[in-house]
Scaffold this active site. Structure first.
Site, PDB file in Angstrom:
ATOM      1  N   ASP A 198      -8.187  36.449  60.401  1.00  0.00           N
ATOM      2  CA  ASP A 198      -7.926  36.072  59.012  1.00  0.00           C
ATOM      3  C   ASP A 198      -6.604  35.311  58.926  1.00  0.00           C
ATOM      4  O   ASP A 198      -5.534  35.894  59.153  1.00  0.00           O
ATOM      5  CB  ASP A 198      -7.867  37.341  58.161  1.00  0.00           C
ATOM      6  CG  ASP A 198      -7.745  37.040  56.680  1.00  0.00           C
ATOM      7  OD1 ASP A 198      -7.841  35.860  56.297  1.00  0.00           O
ATOM      8  OD2 ASP A 198      -7.563  37.987  55.888  1.00  0.00           O
ATOM      9  N   ASP A 233     -61.959  48.524  62.533  1.00  0.00           N
ATOM     10  CA  ASP A 233     -60.627  49.027  62.883  1.00  0.00           C
ATOM     11  C   ASP A 233     -60.156  49.967  61.786  1.00  0.00           C
ATOM     12  O   ASP A 233     -59.985  49.561  60.627  1.00  0.00           O
ATOM     13  CB  ASP A 233     -59.650  47.870  63.044  1.00  0.00           C
ATOM     14  CG  ASP A 233     -59.993  46.996  64.245  1.00  0.00           C
ATOM     15  OD1 ASP A 233     -60.253  47.566  65.308  1.00  0.00           O
ATOM     16  OD2 ASP A 233     -59.996  45.761  64.103  1.00  0.00           O
ATOM     17  N   LYS A 242     -23.194  42.318  47.629  1.00  0.00           N
ATOM     18  CA  LYS A 242     -22.354  41.829  46.528  1.00  0.00           C
ATOM     19  C   LYS A 242     -23.229  40.911  45.688  1.00  0.00           C
ATOM     20  O   LYS A 242     -23.732  39.905  46.182  1.00  0.00           O
ATOM     21  CB  LYS A 242     -21.132  41.095  47.067  1.00  0.00           C
ATOM     22  CG  LYS A 242     -20.135  42.025  47.742  1.00  0.00           C
ATOM     23  CD  LYS A 242     -18.917  41.285  48.245  1.00  0.00           C
ATOM     24  CE  LYS A 242     -18.004  40.865  47.110  1.00  0.00           C
ATOM     25  NZ  LYS A 242     -16.730  40.277  47.607  1.00  0.00           N
ATOM     26  N   LEU A 287     -12.435  33.345  61.115  1.00  0.00           N
ATOM     27  CA  LEU A 287     -13.482  33.501  62.112  1.00  0.00           C
ATOM     28  C   LEU A 287     -13.761  34.973  62.346  1.00  0.00           C
ATOM     29  O   LEU A 287     -12.855  35.823  62.231  1.00  0.00           O
ATOM     30  CB  LEU A 287     -13.035  32.887  63.453  1.00  0.00           C
ATOM     31  CG  LEU A 287     -12.985  31.374  63.590  1.00  0.00           C
ATOM     32  CD1 LEU A 287     -12.361  31.008  64.932  1.00  0.00           C
ATOM     33  CD2 LEU A 287     -14.383  30.797  63.502  1.00  0.00           C
ATOM     34  N   LYS A 328     -37.589  46.139  27.080  1.00  0.00           N
ATOM     35  CA  LYS A 328     -38.415  46.694  26.006  1.00  0.00           C
ATOM     36  C   LYS A 328     -39.428  45.640  25.582  1.00  0.00           C
ATOM     37  O   LYS A 328     -39.067  44.510  25.272  1.00  0.00           O
ATOM     38  CB  LYS A 328     -37.565  47.117  24.810  1.00  0.00           C
ATOM     39  CG  LYS A 328     -38.353  47.933  23.790  1.00  0.00           C
ATOM     40  CD  LYS A 328     -37.459  48.429  22.671  1.00  0.00           C
ATOM     41  CE  LYS A 328     -38.212  49.412  21.784  1.00  0.00           C
ATOM     42  NZ  LYS A 328     -39.490  48.880  21.286  1.00  0.00           N
ATOM     43  N   HIS A 382     -23.636  42.634  53.523  1.00  0.00           N
ATOM     44  CA  HIS A 382     -22.647  43.212  54.433  1.00  0.00           C
ATOM     45  C   HIS A 382     -23.283  44.375  55.198  1.00  0.00           C
ATOM     46  O   HIS A 382     -23.966  45.220  54.591  1.00  0.00           O
ATOM     47  CB  HIS A 382     -21.430  43.712  53.655  1.00  0.00           C
ATOM     48  CG  HIS A 382     -20.660  42.623  52.959  1.00  0.00           C
ATOM     49  ND1 HIS A 382     -19.381  42.261  53.321  1.00  0.00           N
ATOM     50  CD2 HIS A 382     -20.999  41.796  51.927  1.00  0.00           C
ATOM     51  CE1 HIS A 382     -18.963  41.276  52.538  1.00  0.00           C
ATOM     52  NE2 HIS A 382     -19.926  40.983  51.674  1.00  0.00           N
TER      53      HIS A 382
END
Length: 790
Positions: free
Chosen positions: A145, A353, A58, A183, A502, A122
């Protein structure tokens, strides 16, 4: 660039930070720079919860607003088109199209999320494997909730009852204050059940809690049932759902955080949500238990995943004692163009390496005598443990007593083309290194062959092969830039378009080949000598490549200025060029990749070319790779205005590159009205001396010219002198355009329509005459026949 754009380096990944002082939380004055500081501080904690999980974001590019004027977020699933090419990603096939998500696996990814104002992260309760397969969920989440009349303390009461029930089932539980209202409870799973099964279990569990605490718990989302009660939202265990990631910020009026808490804190009657600054203070003072994901320490690698290819590497190193990168998560997807690094390693015995990118790691060999230079000689290569991609930029001293102790420097690095890769048996690759690297800036082809000499699978041979004609191919003939057509904001959507700023400069195609740089203008003219500082491209471009971009000069605020750039154009004498370079340094804004090594990319989609560009070009002092955006055209235009730029270019994501063509798949929109014009004459200045004004035209139907007015302001003394010099050889008897007013033509001096300029103006009259035009400068990069009414 200066001003509102800066460069930051996060664990070897370079990022552009725009508008760091922009306020994203007006109530607290929290800026984008503050958000970046926060995410870097909690990165290790957050990544432990987010790694290998497709992230939905978000975003609040313009801030969260105020109580009186709140700002809606952009809920973003598909990867932003300006995203760096090195981001780990995973694609999910949605109903109508595939959607590509980032995996938040490291600090650099979090820094990039802060740059695009992705305040909330999320993630689902399942992960992807190293083989990019979607796994069963490894955790369950319950969202407690509170409804109207209930609060955080009521959620805490429900949380303890839920914890007791879950832990009786052998499921450890971590509580998280969500930073919003309630929570979240996370329980660890063993990965043996599908999302559908876990979702069904969560629903039954919520019903059981309701039966146990009917006066406090509801499991139905109807608002009429929620007064004074706590909703146990079980639905976020659906495989298509996501939950705010612990340690993520919230996009509320104040910057609160979703924070894992101890059960002692949950029992505190004064329990409250924590702000960003409170979380940072907790970390500084080492307060709070800050528990990690439930069951993560005991569970280890989730069941069903591929092996962690970095487990051996990690087990051989102590991150607290070595400067080497030691990532805590399994490897994710690699770069769009695979990379290599050859490091000179002064350990107990000197060796080189030799590391090649494959499946998100650097497959590694130790070569005691170094990469062979003679095709008639083979060298021993000892296969070692896979290394993380971050090791590709590592240089430094590994401390005495640690594995591989000694000095490590980069001998060469760049990109590779894989011709053959038979796991554990044979590898054939062509390496494109740095101009100043150990391979000499030329393509180098190597074969690695497993021998099992000495009875071990570790022993291989490395063979230098003759470079094929294709690998050593010269670049094709010069490519003319693709051109954009005038457009409107309403003609460009968000799903199918990407947006760039631009730049107010001149187009140039850069060819970087064999350590040499060549710049050609929009008309194909060689302009390399005019801009010597852009020789920097040889060190910022990986291997051989052809690029498209814009040459700009910056004003005191760090904004491109075409007027200032005029002082660098049309110079030929080396002394003049050097003097101008000292006064007016230029920058090259790279926005497209047309060729990489022997491969032409002209038929690749724009989105693919941009992804490869991010991997192929590094930022320099004069070379920049500006970001591109997947926001709406209106938002892109707003960003352009904030940066003080000329406008935007919208490009269809599926557009191919059409050299020299003006197409509708690239559209330009400017903040101010400008018009390219052809000069057809001039009128004397005051008392008949010098040039007072220029007479302007554009191409009409067919081959004719249409008079569009005259311009008499915006000139500098040097510009007028240059125009007078250019007009001296272009005189003609009659005007090239018809319909010029008598009072204008009376004392005009006519010239051939050979010079192109650009003006800005307020508006056009009904008959097409420009009102109040102001001269911007000559456009030697454009041909007269291209000039049409915009």
């Amino acid at each position: 660039m200066t001003g509102s754009v800066s460069q930051i380096d996060v664990d070897g990944r370079r990022l552009r930070l725009t508008n760091p002082s922009k306020v994203l939380y007006p109530v607290t004055g929290t800026t984008k720079a503050d958000v970046l500081r926060y995410y870097l501080a909690v990165a290790d904690r957050l990544v432990a919860w987010s790694a290998m999980r497709p992230a939905t974001r978000k975003r609040w590019p313009n801030g969260v607003g105020t109580a009186d004027q709140p700002v809606e977020a952009f809920f973003t699933k598909n990867l932003e088109h300006g995203a760096p090419g090195w981001l780990a990603t995973h694609t999910i096939q949605h109903h109508h199209r595939p959607v590509r998500y980032p995996l938040v696996n490291d600090r650099a990814t979090l820094a990039w999320l802060a740059q695009v104002a992705a305040l909330e992260i999320h993630v689902p309760q399942w992960r992807v494997s190293g083989a990019d397969e979607e796994l069963n969920p490894d955790r369950l989440v319950l969202d407690l909730d509170p409804g109207p009349g209930a609060g955080l303390q009521h959620c805490a009461e429900v949380a303890f009852s839920a914890r007791d029930l879950l832990e009786d089932m052998g499921l450890p539980v971590v509580p998280v204050t969500s930073g919003s209202k309630g929570l979240h409870l996370y329980a660890g799973l063993d990965g043996s059940r599908t999302s559908e099964e876990i979702n069904s279990f969560a629903r039954e569990f919520a019903q059981a809690l309701h039966r146990l605490m009917p006066d406090l718990v509801v499991h139905d989302m109807k608002k009429s049932l929620r007064e004074g009660k706590v909703l146990v939202d079980w639905s976020q265990n659906n495989g298509n759902k996501t939950t705010i990631c612990p340690w993520s910020l919230r996009g509320r009026l104040r910057p609160t955080v979703a924070v894992p808490r101890s059960w002692e804190e949950i029992a505190d009657p004064g329990l409250d949500h924590l702000s960003m600054e409170e979380v940072l203070q907790r970390i500084t003072e080492a307060r709070g238990d800050d528990p990690g994901p439930p069951g993560s320490a005991a569970r280890g690698q989730p069941e069903g995943t591929d092996r962690d290819r970095l487990a051996t590497y990690r087990g051989m190193r102590d991150a607290d004692r070595t400067p080497e990168p030691v990532p805590v998560t399994p490897p994710a997807a690699g770069n769009p163009v695979p990379t290599f690094v050859i490091q000179e390693h002064h350990a107990r015995r000197l060796h080189w390496d030799f590391r090649l990118e494959r499946d998100g790691v650097l497959v590694s060999w130790a070569v005691p005598k170094g990469p062979p230079t003679d095709p008639t000689q083979n060298h021993l290569a000892v296969h070692t443990e896979d290394h993380p991609l971050e090791y590709g930029s590592f240089e430094g001293e590994i401390p005495r007593g640690e594995y591989g102790a000694g000095q490590v420097t980069i001998w060469d690095a760049g990109t590779i083309e894989v011709e053959k890769w038979r796991e554990g048996k044979e590898v054939i690759v062509t390496l494109y290194g740095r101009p100043d690297g150990g391979l000499g800036g030329e393509p180098a082809k190597f074969a690695l062959i497993a021998t099992q000499a000495g009875g071990t699978e570790k022993n291989w041979l490395i063979h230098r092969m003759e470079t094929t004609a294709e690998a050593g191919v010269s670049p094709p003939p010069d490519v003319l830039p693709m051109l954009a057509s005038p457009g409107t904001l309403g003609s460009m959507g968000t799903d199918d378009w990407g947006f760039e700023m631009k730049w107010d400069g001149i187009r140039a195609v850069a060819t970087v080949w064999g350590g040499q740089v060549r710049l050609t203008s929009r008309t194909g003219r060689d302009i390399t000598a005019v801009y010597p500082e852009l020789a920097e491209l040889a060190s910022t471009v990986t291997g051989n490549a052809r690029l498209d971009g814009e040459i700009v000069a910056l004003d005191a605020q760090g904004r491109p200025s075409f007027s200032i750039l005029q002082g660098r154009m049309n110079l030929t004498h080396p002394g003049e060029i050097e003097a101008a370079r000292q006064r007016i340094p230029v920058h090259y804004m790279v926005f497209d990749l047309l060729q990489l090594g022997p491969r032409s990319l002209l038929t690749r989609h724009y989105s693919e070319r941009r992804e490869m560009l991010e991997a192929a070009v590094r930022e320099g002092t004069h070379v920049h790779v500006p970001a591109w955006f997947d926001v709406s055209a209106h938002d892109a235009m707003e960003t352009s205005a904030e940066l003080g730029l000329e406008g935007i270019i919208g490009k269809r994501l599926d557009s191919v590159y059409r050299p020299g063509k003006r197409t509708k798949t690239w559209l330009k929109v400017k903040h101010r009205a400008t018009q390219e014009v052809v000069l057809i004459g001039w009128r004397p200045g005051h008392n008949g001396h010098g040039i007072g004004s220029l007479l302007l035209a554009v191409r009409g139907d067919g081959d004719g010219w249409i008079y569009v007015g005259r311009v008499g302001s915006g000139f500098t003394g040097p510009q007028l002198a240059l125009l007078a010099d250019r007009f001296a050889t272009l005189g003609r008897q009659q005007p090239a355009a018809d319909g010029i007013p008598t009072d204008v033509a009376r004392d005009a001096q006519w010239v051939e329509p050979a010079l192109v300029g650009e003006v800005t103006y307020q508006e056009r009259t009904p008959d097409g005459i420009l009102r109040h035009p102001v001269w911007l400068g000559l456009r030697d990069d454009k041909a007269p026949e291209e000039v049409v009414r915009e």
